[in-house]
Design a protein around this motif. Structure first.
Motif, PDB file in Angstrom:
ATOM      1  N   ASN A 130       0.820  -1.214   0.000  1.00  0.00           N
ATOM      2  CA  ASN A 130       0.000   0.000   0.000  1.00  0.00           C
ATOM      3  C   ASN A 130       0.856   1.266   0.000  1.00  0.00           C
ATOM      4  O   ASN A 130       0.312   2.365  -0.074  1.00  0.00           O
ATOM      5  N   ARG A 203      -1.938   7.869  -4.336  1.00  0.00           N
ATOM      6  CA  ARG A 203      -3.121   7.133  -3.942  1.00  0.00           C
ATOM      7  C   ARG A 203      -4.320   7.460  -4.833  1.00  0.00           C
ATOM      8  O   ARG A 203      -5.300   6.730  -4.861  1.00  0.00           O
TER       9      ARG A 203
ATOM     10  N   VAL B  35      -7.001   1.225  -0.189  1.00  0.00           N
ATOM     11  CA  VAL B  35      -5.930   0.332   0.258  1.00  0.00           C
ATOM     12  C   VAL B  35      -6.377  -1.125   0.152  1.00  0.00           C
ATOM     13  O   VAL B  35      -7.565  -1.420   0.007  1.00  0.00           O
ATOM     14  N   SER B  36      -5.382  -2.020   0.248  1.00  0.00           N
ATOM     15  CA  SER B  36      -5.644  -3.462   0.276  1.00  0.00           C
ATOM     16  C   SER B  36      -5.312  -3.986   1.666  1.00  0.00           C
ATOM     17  O   SER B  36      -4.475  -3.403   2.358  1.00  0.00           O
ATOM     18  N   PRO B  37      -5.923  -5.095   2.066  1.00  0.00           N
ATOM     19  CA  PRO B  37      -5.540  -5.681   3.353  1.00  0.00           C
ATOM     20  C   PRO B  37      -4.117  -6.242   3.283  1.00  0.00           C
ATOM     21  O   PRO B  37      -3.626  -6.551   2.202  1.00  0.00           O
ATOM     22  N   GLU B 142      -6.138   0.350   6.253  1.00  0.00           N
ATOM     23  CA  GLU B 142      -5.490  -0.947   6.047  1.00  0.00           C
ATOM     24  C   GLU B 142      -5.718  -1.850   7.253  1.00  0.00           C
ATOM     25  O   GLU B 142      -6.027  -3.038   7.105  1.00  0.00           O
TER      26      GLU B 142
END
Lengths: 280, 173
Positions: A130, A203, B35-37, B142
């Motif tokens: 991320n 982002r 976001v991604s985990p 997250e």
């Protein structure tokens, strides 16, 4: 006895930390080539990752197919190519004959940019973290890939630069990543500046063009291309278009927000430019 | 017993490989709130809770080596952080907490938060590439998203611990 075990454990932990730091230093000293451990693990992992990526792509395609007719998808792809050509034609109409000839060479890369030596690669992993914007490719040093090489899409749009290379894989730092920096110019005016990644904009899938004067002549929709200055990127690779203009944190200069022309989330295949003629 | 111990760690290693494939091949495509985990720190925390400090440190180190090889951008950071976090979680849970799902859940989130804070501080905050606001913008969603994945990670790992003999005793000081 427990004290000795605890002490040995601490020594082992320190040794392990030193080992990985040495590997990291080795990796940085090799100028982007992966350390032996990373290379080995990445090479072993890459086929598995490739399989999972293909499976994920298949599932994503199936999901899309359930909601889209094939005809609509084909028409969509055809219209995208048509729009890209029309945008190119619109740019041509604004420039001199010499620049028209130069822009026509942006299309049909394999025929018109004969100075480019390409290596095609599929994407096996995207945005693994991320905190960064990266892609992992299915080609590595065994295919002539080297750190610092420019990566473009099949439409000729800038994707990023090779940042790490293993034997059979390589990592691309995309154009929106905070590590990214390239010389660029605004097509309409010829104004040169630097495009760079920014954490906030990353982002949102955007990047910025920095070090512009306060009264700069920039309009929404202005195409931004690489300038070739420094020799790292070939000249005239399409980066994106201007969407907004802001004053920067110092209040002395301005920056433009750029929307990349490439759709990073939809890429499946890219082209690594292994060599090109440097423009003066 | 020794044979069971070896098989247990082989299964733990394969489990990490599967979770790594899931993380890099599937979960990265799941984008919620931008976001991604991130389930990898969860795996380290759960194994460290179940197996203790030394085992957690070793497992975290080798898992981190693998992460450094396949997850850009910076080498060594995962190996060092996972080693320290594995040791820390194992040490704390040995002394203070019952080894159950709630402890595993909380340790997972704390581990992920600690990982994000250190990772961000070293790679982005100190070099001036981002500020604390960016940390919150990424880390908070997250952690929230990863919390939903903790049961799916905890269950198989606990099954491994049970199957090969290290049944969590549930003792606390």
């Amino acid at each position: 006895m427990r004290f000795l075990l605890r002490h040995k454990g601490l020594l082992a932990a320190v040794a392990a930390v030193l080992l990985v730091l040495v590997l990291a230093v080795v990796s940085s000293l090799t100028g982007g080539y992966a350390s032996p451990v990373s290379n080995l693990l990445g090479t072993v992992f890459q086929p598995l990752q490739s399989g999972i990526a293909r499976l994920s792509d298949s599932i994503a395609s199936l999901y899309g197919y359930m909601y889209e007719h094939d005809a609509l998808k084909e028409e969509n792809e055809r219209l995208k190519i048509q729009i890209a050509k029309m945008e190119e034609a619109a740019r041509l109409s604004e420039a001199s004959n010499d620049e028209n000839e130069r822009l026509r060479q942006l299309l049909g890369l394999s025929e018109r940019r004969r100075d480019f030596v390409f290596e095609s690669a599929t994407i096996t992993e995207r945005d693994a973290s991320n905190w960064a914007s990266t892609l992992t490719l299915s080609r590595g040093s065994s295919n002539g890939i080297a750190p610092g090489q420019c990566v473009i899409s099949e439409a000729g749009y800038l994707v990023g630069v090779i940042s790490e290379v293993g034997a059979t894989w390589s990592t691309v730092t995309t154009l929106i990543d905070t590590d990214m920096e390239a010389g660029a110019f605004i097509f309409r005016t010829g104004l040169s500046a630097v495009v760079e990644g920014n954490f906030d904009l990353m982002r949102q899938g955007l990047l910025r063009m920095s070090y512009l004067s306060k009264d700069v002549d920039v309009k929404n929709g202005d195409p931004v291309l690489t300038s070739g200055i420094g020799g790292k990127y070939p000249r005239d690779i399409v980066i994106g278009t201007v969407t907004d203009l802001y004053m920067d944190e110092t209040g002395i200069s301005a920056y433009a927000v750029i929307r990349p022309s490439v759709e990073l989330g939809k890429l499946q295949q890219v082209f690594v430019i292994k060599s090109f003629d440097i423009s003066e | 017993m020794r044979y069971r111990g070896i098989v247990k760690w082989v299964v733990y290693a394969l489990a990490f490989l599967i979770f790594l494939l899931l993380q890099t091949g599937v979960l990265v495509r799941v984008r919620v709130w931008g976001v991604s985990p991130n389930i990898l720190p969860v795996v380290i925390a759960v194994v460290a809770m179940l197996e203790g400090r030394e085992a957690g440190a070793v497992y975290g180190f080798f898992a981190g080596l693998w992460c450094d090889a396949v997850i850009p951008p910076v080498p060594a950071v995962h190996a060092i952080l996972f080693l320290l976090l594995g040791a820390g979680v194992g040490h704390v849970t040995e002394k203070l907490f019952r080894k159950n799902f709630l402890t595993g859940f909380l340790c997972s989130l704390v581990t992920l938060a600690a990982f994000d804070v250190v990772f961000f501080t070293v790679l982005y905050l100190v070099p001036g590439r981002a500020d604390l606001y960016n940390l919150v913008l990424v880390a908070a969603p997250e952690i929230a998203l990863t919390a939903l994945c903790v049961p799916a990670v905890y269950a198989p790992l606990r099954g491994v611990a049970r199957r090969f003999g290290n049944e969590p005793t549930g003792e606390s000081s």
